[in-house]
Design a protein around this motif. Structure first.
Motif, PDB file in Angstrom:
ATOM      1  N   MET A 110     -24.113 -27.196 -41.810  1.00  0.00           N
ATOM      2  CA  MET A 110     -23.631 -26.548 -40.591  1.00  0.00           C
ATOM      3  C   MET A 110     -24.340 -25.230 -40.409  1.00  0.00           C
ATOM      4  O   MET A 110     -24.599 -24.506 -41.351  1.00  0.00           O
ATOM      5  CB  MET A 110     -22.126 -26.348 -40.730  1.00  0.00           C
ATOM      6  CG  MET A 110     -21.534 -25.207 -39.949  1.00  0.00           C
ATOM      7  SD  MET A 110     -19.723 -25.243 -40.001  1.00  0.00           S
ATOM      8  CE  MET A 110     -19.377 -23.527 -40.278  1.00  0.00           C
TER       9      MET A 110
ATOM     10  N   HIS B 267     -22.054 -35.407 -43.562  1.00  0.00           N
ATOM     11  CA  HIS B 267     -23.490 -35.681 -43.706  1.00  0.00           C
ATOM     12  C   HIS B 267     -23.872 -35.711 -45.177  1.00  0.00           C
ATOM     13  O   HIS B 267     -23.329 -34.962 -45.992  1.00  0.00           O
ATOM     14  CB  HIS B 267     -24.332 -34.673 -42.908  1.00  0.00           C
ATOM     15  CG  HIS B 267     -24.394 -33.272 -43.453  1.00  0.00           C
ATOM     16  ND1 HIS B 267     -25.290 -32.902 -44.429  1.00  0.00           N
ATOM     17  CD2 HIS B 267     -23.699 -32.151 -43.147  1.00  0.00           C
ATOM     18  CE1 HIS B 267     -25.140 -31.607 -44.685  1.00  0.00           C
ATOM     19  NE2 HIS B 267     -24.172 -31.122 -43.934  1.00  0.00           N
TER      20      HIS B 267
ATOM     21  N   ASP C 257     -22.530 -27.898 -49.556  1.00  0.00           N
ATOM     22  CA  ASP C 257     -23.052 -28.391 -48.272  1.00  0.00           C
ATOM     23  C   ASP C 257     -23.984 -29.560 -48.519  1.00  0.00           C
ATOM     24  O   ASP C 257     -25.160 -29.359 -48.742  1.00  0.00           O
ATOM     25  CB  ASP C 257     -23.767 -27.252 -47.541  1.00  0.00           C
ATOM     26  CG  ASP C 257     -24.327 -27.664 -46.191  1.00  0.00           C
ATOM     27  OD1 ASP C 257     -23.960 -28.751 -45.711  1.00  0.00           O
ATOM     28  OD2 ASP C 257     -25.131 -26.909 -45.638  1.00  0.00           O
ATOM     29  N   ASN C 258     -23.604 -30.850 -48.619  1.00  0.00           N
ATOM     30  CA  ASN C 258     -22.294 -31.166 -48.124  1.00  0.00           C
ATOM     31  C   ASN C 258     -21.496 -31.925 -49.191  1.00  0.00           C
ATOM     32  O   ASN C 258     -20.705 -32.799 -48.873  1.00  0.00           O
ATOM     33  CB  ASN C 258     -22.426 -31.959 -46.825  1.00  0.00           C
ATOM     34  CG  ASN C 258     -21.121 -32.035 -46.087  1.00  0.00           C
ATOM     35  OD1 ASN C 258     -20.211 -31.258 -46.348  1.00  0.00           O
ATOM     36  ND2 ASN C 258     -21.015 -32.999 -45.207  1.00  0.00           N
TER      37      ASN C 258
ATOM     38  N   GLU D  97     -28.405 -34.441 -40.689  1.00  0.00           N
ATOM     39  CA  GLU D  97     -27.732 -33.313 -40.025  1.00  0.00           C
ATOM     40  C   GLU D  97     -28.580 -32.061 -40.091  1.00  0.00           C
ATOM     41  O   GLU D  97     -28.663 -31.302 -39.132  1.00  0.00           O
ATOM     42  CB  GLU D  97     -26.368 -33.045 -40.668  1.00  0.00           C
ATOM     43  CG  GLU D  97     -25.463 -32.095 -39.850  1.00  0.00           C
ATOM     44  CD  GLU D  97     -25.656 -30.614 -40.146  1.00  0.00           C
ATOM     45  OE1 GLU D  97     -25.258 -29.786 -39.319  1.00  0.00           O
ATOM     46  OE2 GLU D  97     -26.206 -30.254 -41.202  1.00  0.00           O
ATOM     47  N   GLU D  98     -29.204 -31.826 -41.244  1.00  0.00           N
ATOM     48  CA  GLU D  98     -29.887 -30.552 -41.486  1.00  0.00           C
ATOM     49  C   GLU D  98     -31.247 -30.471 -40.788  1.00  0.00           C
ATOM     50  O   GLU D  98     -31.963 -31.464 -40.681  1.00  0.00           O
ATOM     51  CB  GLU D  98     -30.110 -30.354 -42.991  1.00  0.00           C
ATOM     52  CG  GLU D  98     -28.835 -30.359 -43.839  1.00  0.00           C
ATOM     53  CD  GLU D  98     -28.038 -29.064 -43.734  1.00  0.00           C
ATOM     54  OE1 GLU D  98     -28.399 -28.197 -42.923  1.00  0.00           O
ATOM     55  OE2 GLU D  98     -27.044 -28.933 -44.464  1.00  0.00           O
TER      56      GLU D  98
ATOM     57  N   ASP E 141     -17.833 -30.633 -42.936  1.00  0.00           N
ATOM     58  CA  ASP E 141     -19.090 -29.982 -43.282  1.00  0.00           C
ATOM     59  C   ASP E 141     -18.816 -28.758 -44.144  1.00  0.00           C
ATOM     60  O   ASP E 141     -18.223 -27.791 -43.686  1.00  0.00           O
ATOM     61  CB  ASP E 141     -19.855 -29.595 -42.010  1.00  0.00           C
ATOM     62  CG  ASP E 141     -21.344 -29.398 -42.300  1.00  0.00           C
ATOM     63  OD1 ASP E 141     -21.696 -29.137 -43.460  1.00  0.00           O
ATOM     64  OD2 ASP E 141     -22.144 -29.491 -41.351  1.00  0.00           O
TER      65      ASP E 141
END
Ligand code: ZN
Length: 428
Positions: free
Chosen positions: A1, A113, A140-141, A174-175, A203
């Motif tokens: 995130m 994620h 994370d995560n 996601e990243e 997240d």
């Protein structure tokens, strides 16, 4: 995130939810929390913490750089089967799915994620000291995936009624340059696009935030090209650095609203060969952010116009400088290097009212935030979605010093479970 620390937003109760409706939700959550099966679930969370920490460390030891998440996806699919989720599968892009049946065709999704920011060769030295674990990706995560697995495992061990079915998703991309590709794929797939009614995204760690606004971004690399030449003998040729400078000057004067907060940045500029060469090319990288798609589109438009005008101006100036000669023109290319859709939850959205009621029930204080998460995708489509933490606490995200502390994870798990059950409704 990627959070936006600029301005924590005060809670804004939506006009769409009446006082009576709020009270009804609060009562429903209180009844759920007092039910024997939910109390049994809370007890299960207390006695199974070591299993969650074990899974979290095991997963963190499997590398999952952007676009190479398959080993971790296979590991997660195994865990999904182990905890008795149904219909476990991995889709075309590597997202892992497992379902828990209910009534009706609309799902409440719980996703986390599985990718990390760390390149493939990063040493994954994952270690534990009491309730703390250390190493890249543990929070994370790791925190999000462990919480998701915890809820799935709970449903396999304690019978808990819920009406709507649940889908558990470990998604890729996601990243960073992943650019939300996992979520995008899910929400463009017929099987899931219309059947996911509510999206709960996990997240990172914590239980003190609710991401209800999707901070969107559009990123560009701009490359300006010209004929180049000798600074003395080819004087007059259009100069890409000059074009870029003119375009930046015009674009930087674009006004942006304070609300919805909208920003732009020229982050990198490159170009040229030597002091006595007219450059053949020059480039820059531009970042545009907002929670409003309209504002992002307006800024992009303004960037493109500034570039077109700068090319035209410099081409004209070049013609004036070198009267008779016909010179090759300059050109400009704009490449999109990042694209995350913006959006926000409509005020009075059921998912937000429910998570707030759950926080009240649990005596938890959480702030509504704006960030870039997997929830951007459903939020940009006008769907009900929020992103919250998986409980416990963590720090050092995106560094090798990342850590997670499982103290207080129970609160996060209770919060996730109650939110899912209230969204799903009580079944038979
Ligand atoms: Zn994350």
């Amino acid at each position: 995130m990627s959070p936006d620390p600029s301005r924590p937003r005060p809670p804004q109760p939506g006009p769409a939810v009446t006082h009576a409706a709020k009270e009804a939700i609060q009562l429903e959550v209180a009844l759920l929390a007092a039910s024997p099966e939910v109390r049994a679930a809370f007890n299960w969370f207390r006695t199974n913490e070591s299993q969650l920490l074990h899974w979290q460390m095991e997963m963190a030891r499997i590398a999952a750089p952007p676009f190479s998440e398959s080993a971790r996806a296979a590991w997660l699919a195994e865990r999904f089967r182990e905890v008795a989720l149904e219909d476990v599968r991995i889709d075309d892009v590597g997202n892992v799915f497992g379902t828990h049946p209910g009534l009706g065709r609309r799902y409440v999704s719980l996703s986390a994620h599985i990718d990390t920011v760390f390149p493939a060769n990063t040493p994954l030295n994952i270690r534990q000291q009491g309730s703390r674990i250390y190493g890249p990706g543990v929070s994370d995560n790791g925190a999000g995936v462990a919480a998701m697995l915890g809820i799935a495992a709970l449903l396999g061990s304690v019978r808990i009624r819920h009406a709507l079915p649940f889908v558990f998703i470990g998604n890729v991309g996601e990243e960073g340059e992943g650019d939300l590709r996992g979520m995008r794929h899910i929400f463009s797939t017929p099987r899931w696009k219309d059947s996911i009614g509510y999206s709960l995204v996990l997240d990172g760690a914590g239980a003190d935030t609710i991401v209800a606004e999707a901070l969107g971004s559009r990123r560009f690399e701009v490359i300006v090209r010209g004929p180049g030449g000798h600074s003395w003998s080819d004087f007059g040729a259009p100069n890409p650095i000059v074009i870029l400078a003119k375009a930046i000057d015009t674009f930087a004067a674009t006004t942006v609203p304070a609300s919805p907060k909208t920003t732009f940045n020229i982050g990198v500029i490159r170009g040229g060969t030597s002091v006595n060469s007219i450059p053949e090319s020059a480039s820059m990288k531009v970042d545009i952010r907002s929670t409003s798609m309209t504002e992002m589109e307006r800024l992009e438009q303004s960037l493109r116009q500034a570039l077109t005008r700068a090319v035209e101006d410099e081409t004209l100036a070049a013609e004036m400088r070198s009267s008779a000669q016909k010179r090759p023109k300059a050109s400009c290319e704009v490449v999109v290097i990042g694209n995350r859709p913006a959006g926000e939850l409509s005020s009075g959205a059921r998912i937000l009212e429910i998570v707030r009621a759950v926080d009240t029930q649990l005596g938890n204080v959480a702030q509504v935030q704006r960030a870039s998460t997997d929830a951007n995708v459903p939020l940009s489509m006008g769907r009900e979605a929020i992103a919250i933490g998986g409980g416990g606490s963590g720090g050092g995200a995106h560094t090798l010093q990342e850590w997670f502390d499982s103290n207080g994870r129970e609160l996060g798990l209770k919060r996730i479970l109650l939110t899912m059950l209230a969204l799903a409704g009580v079944g038979e």
